[in-house]
Design a protein around this motif. Structure first.
Motif, mmCIF file in Angstrom:
data_model
loop_
_atom_site.group_PDB
_atom_site.id
_atom_site.type_symbol
_atom_site.label_atom_id
_atom_site.label_comp_id
_atom_site.label_asym_id
_atom_site.label_seq_id
_atom_site.Cartn_x
_atom_site.Cartn_y
_atom_site.Cartn_z
ATOM 1 N N UNK A 129 -57.356 35.680 31.327
ATOM 2 C CA UNK A 129 -57.258 36.983 32.017
ATOM 3 C C UNK A 129 -57.997 36.967 33.361
ATOM 4 N N UNK A 130 -57.715 35.950 34.120
ATOM 5 C CA UNK A 130 -58.373 35.809 35.424
ATOM 6 C C UNK A 130 -57.404 35.946 36.596
ATOM 7 N N UNK A 131 -56.130 36.177 36.305
ATOM 8 C CA UNK A 131 -55.121 36.152 37.370
ATOM 9 C C UNK A 131 -55.471 37.105 38.509
ATOM 10 N N UNK A 132 -55.957 38.301 38.150
ATOM 11 C CA UNK A 132 -56.278 39.285 39.194
ATOM 12 C C UNK A 132 -57.568 38.966 39.938
ATOM 13 N N UNK A 133 -58.335 38.026 39.398
ATOM 14 C CA UNK A 133 -59.628 37.704 40.015
ATOM 15 C C UNK A 133 -59.578 36.420 40.828
ATOM 16 N N UNK A 134 -58.437 35.770 40.865
ATOM 17 C CA UNK A 134 -58.366 34.427 41.447
ATOM 18 C C UNK A 134 -58.852 34.361 42.897
ATOM 19 N N UNK A 135 -58.635 35.425 43.655
ATOM 20 C CA UNK A 135 -59.008 35.360 45.066
ATOM 21 C C UNK A 135 -60.308 36.095 45.380
ATOM 22 N N UNK A 136 -61.079 36.364 44.338
ATOM 23 C CA UNK A 136 -62.392 36.991 44.562
ATOM 24 C C UNK A 136 -63.489 35.930 44.489
ATOM 25 N N UNK A 137 -64.545 36.066 45.322
ATOM 26 C CA UNK A 137 -65.644 35.088 45.256
ATOM 27 C C UNK A 137 -66.319 35.143 43.886
ATOM 28 N N UNK A 138 -66.654 33.964 43.375
ATOM 29 C CA UNK A 138 -67.293 33.877 42.049
ATOM 30 C C UNK A 138 -68.585 34.695 42.021
ATOM 31 N N UNK A 139 -69.352 34.660 43.130
ATOM 32 C CA UNK A 139 -70.648 35.338 43.183
ATOM 33 C C UNK A 139 -70.548 36.845 43.060
ATOM 34 N N UNK A 140 -69.356 37.422 43.251
ATOM 35 C CA UNK A 140 -69.216 38.879 43.198
ATOM 36 C C UNK A 140 -68.656 39.368 41.868
ATOM 37 N N UNK A 141 -68.589 38.459 40.891
ATOM 38 C CA UNK A 141 -68.029 38.853 39.599
ATOM 39 C C UNK A 141 -69.135 39.320 38.650
ATOM 40 N N UNK A 142 -68.738 40.064 37.614
ATOM 41 C CA UNK A 142 -69.693 40.496 36.587
ATOM 42 C C UNK A 142 -70.028 39.297 35.696
ATOM 43 N N UNK A 143 -71.067 39.455 34.862
ATOM 44 C CA UNK A 143 -71.491 38.353 33.990
ATOM 45 C C UNK A 143 -70.351 37.906 33.078
ATOM 46 N N UNK A 144 -69.628 38.876 32.539
ATOM 47 C CA UNK A 144 -68.522 38.533 31.642
ATOM 48 C C UNK A 144 -67.409 37.795 32.364
ATOM 49 N N UNK A 145 -67.114 38.264 33.577
ATOM 50 C CA UNK A 145 -66.065 37.590 34.367
ATOM 51 C C UNK A 145 -66.499 36.171 34.728
ATOM 52 N N UNK A 146 -67.795 36.017 35.077
ATOM 53 C CA UNK A 146 -68.297 34.682 35.410
ATOM 54 C C UNK A 146 -68.171 33.732 34.223
ATOM 55 N N UNK A 147 -68.466 34.237 33.043
ATOM 56 C CA UNK A 147 -68.352 33.390 31.855
ATOM 57 C C UNK A 147 -66.913 32.930 31.667
ATOM 58 N N UNK A 148 -65.966 33.852 31.906
ATOM 59 C CA UNK A 148 -64.548 33.469 31.772
ATOM 60 C C UNK A 148 -64.165 32.420 32.805
ATOM 61 N N UNK A 149 -64.731 32.552 34.024
ATOM 62 C CA UNK A 149 -64.439 31.548 35.062
ATOM 63 C C UNK A 149 -65.031 30.189 34.656
#
Lengths: 256, 279
Positions: A129-149
């Motif tokens: 479930x990262x398709x919508x986040x693909x073009x966002x900088x990793x550093x600006x993601x939440x902890x949960x999103x970072x774990x998924x990355x």
């Protein structure tokens, strides 16, 4: 794909493994072998030797004596023959913050020699479930999103051996549960071998078919979670862990 | 999680995979440069300030002393070439430091990336950063101070190559030291090149140094580059022998630099410091 073992050796084979940092014994003569397609948990309190053991499995730390073989390759001397068949995930090791999710996956995909990289990135992004986040900088993601990355990075090369260091630390219960489901799915669909270091005992009970418990660098228990719970007459692994942690390291019963 | 076909997911191996890993690392650093304009500005800032200061100083000296008038280009050429050495070394070392700052070193060291591939990527990135930094500065030197570095012709190519190879040797040693001792040794990576500023005789001839220090200067490749620059500016002569000496010394320094890097990497794996840096 290089097969150091011709595809026959166990994914992980550890013999008489010992690591000393100066006078401090971090790992003290441990040995175990892992079967393909299984999930094994490495448990132990802080300083028990889990991180050093995992680092030696990856060839990041050279053993003082003994050896680690992954797919038959000696990780102290020939780790580059098999590193493309492994990967690692930990919330304590970041990927570059300034790069977008897609850029990170592209860089790591190239490091692991992934074919059809664009397709593979799309695939893992969809699965996690990262398709919508693909073009966002990793550093600006939440902890949960970072774990998924981080998990996507760990799965981008579809590893046969996956090493996980507290994969659900700092996640809310719902996200943690979702991540565990993805890991179970991955193991089943890819027949992958997974080594899991975790302090979350319910996670270990759910995922792992085998528990290797370390204390002061030694293996003090090596069996299924159910067998361990039964042997201690407890209701769950958390209680077993606490019981072991509060006993002396020299308990003969545990070493049997 | 659906399983993808095994053949499609099979990893590339051999030279193609090696080139892919090098390209992956170059991309990684390029994305960092591209993501932040202050970082790009920072690459140009110091060379620009240095060029302006030495350029105006040279104009002043040319108006007040006959030697400086005759030796137009000595300071500007010196500062331009010195900046090639410093910027290239910093480009190499800072790209590596990025991995430690971003806590990404652990991921790299447990990936199939080989030390030679990492070093190759760092050399390419140092060249890219050098171009970003030096092209505007060289243009400024031409427009403001009438110094065209390209007018040095083949000599400039020889100067450039020798300075860049030396910068990689220093980059290898400095990153090796950081690998072994961690961020506590970071300042070593920033400062190592400046030890060579007085010893390489950037702005004065070797004969200016006391006798006991001259052999030290002559053991350093950049000394021959700056002696070569002075020979061109003052006498209009390009001494190819100086460049050959510098190149031979550079081969030795680069081999020693790589050996030091490999040794420090091995020690880091023995001491477990890669794990600490990765977390």
């Amino acid at each position: 794909m290089y097969q150091a073992d011709g595809g026959r050796a166990p994914p992980v084979e550890v013999r008489a493994l010992r690591k000393m940092y100066g006078e401090v014994v971090a790992v003290d003569g441990i040995g175990f072998s892992l079967q393909a397609g299984t999930i094994t948990a490495l448990l132990g309190g802080n300083g028990a030797g889990k991180t050093t053991t995992i680092a030696m499995l990856m060839g990041l730390v050279v053993p003082t004596s003994g050896d680690v073989r992954v797919f038959g390759a000696d990780m102290a001397r020939e780790r580059h023959k098999v590193l493309h068949r492994m990967n690692f995930e930990s919330p304590y090791v970041d990927v570059p913050m300034r790069l977008t999710v897609r850029q990170n996956l592209e860089v790591f995909g190239r490091l692991y020699g992934v074919r059809d990289l664009r397709g593979r990135i799309g695939e893992v992004a969809q699965e996690l479930r990262l398709t919508d986040l693909l073009d966002r900088p990793y550093g600006k993601l939440s902890a949960g999103q970072k774990t998924r990355v981080s998990l996507a990075k760990a799965l981008v090369n579809a590893p046969e051996l996956l090493l996980l260091d507290e994969p659900t630390a700092s996640l809310d219960p719902d996200t943690a549960d979702w991540v565990r489901s993805r890991l179970e799915d991955y193991r089943q669909t890819h027949a992958a071998t997974v080594v899991l270091a975790s302090h979350n005992m319910s996670e270990v009970e759910r995922l792992a078919g085998r528990v290797i418990m370390l204390e002061k660098g030694r293996i003090i228990a090596d069996e299924t979670p159910q067998a361990l719970i039964g042997r201690f007459g407890r209701t769950n692994l958390e209680e077993v862990f606490l019981a072991i942690a509060r006993r002396g390291a020299d308990d003969a019963e545990l070493r049997s | 999680m659906s399983g993808a076909s095994t053949s499609r997911l099979r990893a590339q191996v051999g030279p193609t995979a090696s080139a892919g890993r090098i390209w992956g690392m170059v991309l990684r650093y390029w994305y960092v440069i591209r993501s932040s304009w202050p970082r790009t500005a920072e690459l140009i800032y110091w060379p620009l300030v240095q060029m302006l200061m030495w350029g105006f100083l040279q104009i002043y000296l040319a108006q007040t002393t006959s030697f400086a008038g005759k030796a137009a280009g000595l300071f500007i050429g010196g500062v331009l070439l010195w900046d090639i050495l410093v910027r290239s070394q910093l480009g190499f070392a800072v790209a590596f430091l990025e991995e430690i700052w971003s806590r990404n070193l652990g991921h790299l060291m447990m990936s199939p990336l080989r030390p030679t591939e990492l070093v190759t990527a760092l050399t390419i990135v140092s060249l890219v950063k050098l171009l970003v930094a030096m092209v505007p500065v060289a243009l400024l030197a031409y427009l403001f101070f009438d110094f065209n570095v390209l007018s040095l012709g083949i000599a400039f190519a020889a100067f450039f190559a020798n300075l860049v190879i030396m910068s990689w040797s220093l980059g290898l040693v400095s990153t090796g030291v950081v690998l072994r001792w961690g961020l506590g040794a970071e300042s070593f990576a920033w400062l190592i090149a400046f030890v060579f500023l007085p010893l390489s005789c950037v702005y004065y001839p070797v004969t200016t140094l006391p006798g006991w220090l001259q052999p030290v200067a002559l053991a350093l490749p950049p000394t021959y580059v700056f002696e070569g620059l002075r020979a061109i500016v003052l006498n209009g002569a390009f001494d190819a022998q100086l460049m050959v000496k510098a190149f031979v010394l550079n081969l030795i320094y680069f081999a020693l630099g790589f050996a030091a890097f490999a040794y420090f990497l091995h020690r880091a794996r023995v001491q477990g410091s890669l794990v600490q840096m990765g977390e």
